[in-house]
Motif scaffolding. Structure first.
Motif, PDB file in Angstrom:
ATOM      1  N   ARG A 169       0.836  -1.212   0.000  1.00 40.07           N
ATOM      2  CA  ARG A 169       0.000   0.000   0.000  1.00 40.07           C
ATOM      3  C   ARG A 169       0.865   1.253   0.000  1.00 40.07           C
ATOM      4  NH1 ARG A 169      -4.626   2.244   4.251  1.00 40.07           N
ATOM      5  NH2 ARG A 169      -5.759   3.410   2.637  1.00 40.07           N
ATOM      6  N   ALA A 212       0.029   5.556 -11.077  1.00 37.90           N
ATOM      7  CA  ALA A 212      -0.519   4.271 -10.630  1.00 37.90           C
ATOM      8  C   ALA A 212      -0.976   3.411 -11.791  1.00 37.90           C
ATOM      9  CB  ALA A 212      -1.674   4.499  -9.653  1.00 37.90           C
ATOM     10  N   MET A 255       1.850   1.815  -3.512  1.00 37.93           N
ATOM     11  CA  MET A 255       0.722   2.235  -4.348  1.00 37.93           C
ATOM     12  C   MET A 255       0.292   3.666  -4.046  1.00 37.93           C
ATOM     13  SD  MET A 255       0.188  -0.043  -6.565  1.00 37.93           S
ATOM     14  CE  MET A 255      -1.238   0.851  -7.239  1.00 37.93           C
ATOM     15  N   HIS A 292       0.209   6.691  -6.749  1.00 37.34           N
ATOM     16  CA  HIS A 292      -0.923   7.599  -6.957  1.00 37.34           C
ATOM     17  C   HIS A 292      -0.501   9.048  -6.764  1.00 37.34           C
ATOM     18  CE1 HIS A 292      -4.528   5.116  -7.621  1.00 37.34           C
ATOM     19  NE2 HIS A 292      -3.934   4.201  -6.875  1.00 37.34           N
ATOM     20  N   THR A 313      -6.547   3.177  -2.224  1.00 36.88           N
ATOM     21  CA  THR A 313      -5.719   2.007  -1.894  1.00 36.88           C
ATOM     22  C   THR A 313      -6.161   1.347  -0.598  1.00 36.88           C
ATOM     23  OG1 THR A 313      -4.127   3.469  -0.777  1.00 36.88           O
ATOM     24  CG2 THR A 313      -3.702   2.941  -3.103  1.00 36.88           C
TER      25      THR A 313
END
Length: 217
Positions: free
Chosen positions: A21, A33, A24, A28, A211
């Motif tokens: 996470r 992403a 990710m 983003h 996420t």
């Protein structure tokens, strides 16, 4: 290291991993992403994953595989290294501040957040053992470290609020979110209301909302 404009980026991934996470959210925040192809894998301490081990001998997530258009390949792990790679190519300086003092502060806060996630994973694994096999000393030690870490996070709020969002904010926020995800009964917010308010703001960021972890296996 060449720019990955035409490269394929494959992230070996799990929706439950706080370290995945972290990567990710960073992706983003950098607006890339959608460049990451997410390959779902299950890893466990007691069961190495041969697919992941083909790229990462530690059989750990996240692992990023970069396949260049010319046939070259690079592999990156762990979450810090992956975030550093993404920031260098798609930032730079968005996740890791360019000013040395700010960068060192961000890295220290990242280390604290990573450490909290690691101790929470240890606590989770220990809790999955039969009750008679659990170590009371280990669980007590993890609890004390968590309590002290939360105190330091709250003491560090002036630093967090003084800088633009970076890898330090990101990792502290993910660690607190993972605490909520796996140990919702902890009620850490009662003892740390200012840290709770900061985390509420963190949780509202679009990258964080995109996420949210879940159990799928």
């Amino acid at each position: 290291m060449s720019a990955p404009a035409a490269a394929t980026l494959t992230l070996h991934w799990s929706p439950r991993s706080p370290f995945v996470r972290k990567v990710m959210i960073g992706a983003h925040e950098l607006g890339i992403a959608d460049r990451l192809t997410q390959a779902r894998n299950v890893v466990a301490l007691h069961r190495p994953n041969d697919v992941v081990m083909a790229f990462n001998p530690l059989s750990k997530l996240p692992t990023l595989v970069v396949d260049e258009a010319d046939g070259g390949r690079e592999v990156f792990y762990d979450s810090h290294v992956i975030c550093t790679y993404l920031d260098a190519h798609f930032g730079p300086g968005r996740l890791l501040p360019e000013r040395l003092e700010d960068r060192l502060t961000a890295l220290r806060q990242e280390a604290l957040g990573d450490g909290v996630m690691e101790l929470l994973l240890l606590r989770l694994f220990e809790g999955l053992r039969p009750e008679e096999a659990r170590s009371a000393d280990l669980l007590s030690s993890l609890h004390r470290k968590l309590r002290r870490s939360l105190e330091v996070m709250e003491q560090d709020l002036p630093s967090l609020t003084a800088r633009p969002f970076d890898l330090g904010h990101l990792t502290i926020g993910v660690a607190l979110s993972y605490l909520d995800f796996r140990f919702a009964t902890e009620k850490w917010q009662d003892a740390h209301p200012r840290l709770k308010r900061w985390h509420d703001d963190f949780s509202g960021r679009p990258s964080v909302q995109a996420t949210i972890p879940f159990d799928d296996a």
